[in-house]
Motif scaffolding. Structure first.
Motif, PDB file in Angstrom:
ATOM      1  N   UNK A  37       0.913  -1.250   0.156  1.00 51.37           N
ATOM      2  CA  UNK A  37       0.110   0.104   0.132  1.00 51.37           C
ATOM      3  C   UNK A  37       1.108   1.436   0.028  1.00 51.37           C
ATOM      4  N   UNK A  38       0.376   2.335  -0.589  1.00 52.18           N
ATOM      5  CA  UNK A  38       1.213   3.532  -0.672  1.00 52.18           C
ATOM      6  C   UNK A  38       1.033   4.258   0.798  1.00 52.18           C
ATOM      7  N   UNK A  54       1.363  14.091   1.661  1.00 56.37           N
ATOM      8  CA  UNK A  54       2.082  13.374   2.652  1.00 56.37           C
ATOM      9  C   UNK A  54       2.815  12.135   2.215  1.00 56.37           C
ATOM     10  N   UNK A  55       2.379  11.646   0.928  1.00 59.76           N
ATOM     11  CA  UNK A  55       2.872  10.188   0.537  1.00 59.76           C
ATOM     12  C   UNK A  55       3.339  10.384  -0.938  1.00 59.76           C
ATOM     13  N   UNK A  58      -2.770  11.344  -8.608  1.00 62.55           N
ATOM     14  CA  UNK A  58      -2.215  11.317 -10.001  1.00 62.55           C
ATOM     15  C   UNK A  58      -1.053  10.765 -10.291  1.00 62.55           C
ATOM     16  N   UNK A  59       0.075  10.846  -9.160  1.00 63.21           N
ATOM     17  CA  UNK A  59       1.387  10.658  -9.299  1.00 63.21           C
ATOM     18  C   UNK A  59       1.729   9.238  -8.583  1.00 63.21           C
ATOM     19  N   UNK A  60       0.803   8.642  -8.048  1.00 66.19           N
ATOM     20  CA  UNK A  60       1.289   7.386  -7.452  1.00 66.19           C
ATOM     21  C   UNK A  60       1.800   6.286  -8.447  1.00 66.19           C
ATOM     22  N   UNK A  61       0.953   6.107  -9.620  1.00 68.16           N
ATOM     23  CA  UNK A  61       1.492   5.038 -10.487  1.00 68.16           C
ATOM     24  C   UNK A  61       2.852   5.331 -10.899  1.00 68.16           C
TER      25      UNK A  61
END
Length: 205
Positions: free
Chosen positions: A54-55, A204-205, A88-91
């Motif tokens: 998980x992120x 934050x992540x 939007x930036x996680x992947x």
């Protein structure tokens, strides 16, 4: 049978993934963690074949940062990053960190199993690239502009952003100016408020 380690701070997600994976008869969940900071220790002990990461995890530990560390230390361990946020930036950041796939938690358990099987066959699996919908214009922000925007959302100054990204202050200012021109905002604070309120960036992540 493949050994799987799950890192997620929601028990119902971990339990559901465990049940779905073990029901196939192909996977054994050897450990479930709620904090990504412990993933390195348990990977060293258990040497899983696959990590579902998980992120956002307990204690503010970043799953993307943990993924980067695990990929450097244990390149044979395959990692799938997942998130319940439509950030939007996680992947792209998960891909850059070395993960084999990224899955939004809104997808079905059957889809998770499909992605797991593809990853274990050596494939990569990522959703279609998304961009932030802007009030005006159709030109998407570049990857470098998104780096600056994420740090702007953390209330960092141009000088602090420059130090973080190892670029000049002038380059930071240039990228900010480009983003304002593309989006139609006249002030950086308005752009930051827009992307934060829309949930497109989680600083934050």
């Amino acid at each position: 049978m493949y050994k799987v380690l799950i890192v997620d701070d929601h028990d119902f997600i971990s339990d559901a993934l465990t049940a779905a994976l073990e029901a196939t008869g192909e996977y054994s969940v050897v450990c479930k963690l709620s904090n990504a900071a412990y993933a390195e220790t348990f990977c060293a002990r258990l040497r899983p074949d696959l990590v579902l990461m998980d992120v956002c995890t307990d204690g503010g530990a970043s799953g993307i940062a943990a993924t980067r560390t695990l990929c450097e230390l244990y390149p044979d361990i395959k990692i799938i990053v997942m998130s319940g946020f439509n950030e939007i930036t996680y992947a792209p950041r998960a891909k850059e960190a070395g993960a084999r796939a990224f899955v939004f938690k809104s997808r079905s358990l059957d889809y998770f199993i499909e992605v797991v099987r593809k990853v274990m066959r050596g494939e990569y699996c990522y959703p279609e690239t998304k961009s932030i919908p802007m009030p005006v214009g159709e030109t998407a922000l570049t990857e470098r502009e998104m780096e600056v925007l994420r740090l702007m959302c953390r209330n960092m100054t141009s000088r602090e952003i420059a130090a973080e990204l190892f670029i000049s202050v002038d380059t930071v200012k240039y990228r900010k100016a480009n983003m304002l021109a593309k989006t139609g905002f006249t002030k950086s604070v308005d752009l930051v408020f827009y992307v934060l309120s829309g949930g497109w960036i989680n600083p934050m992540y």
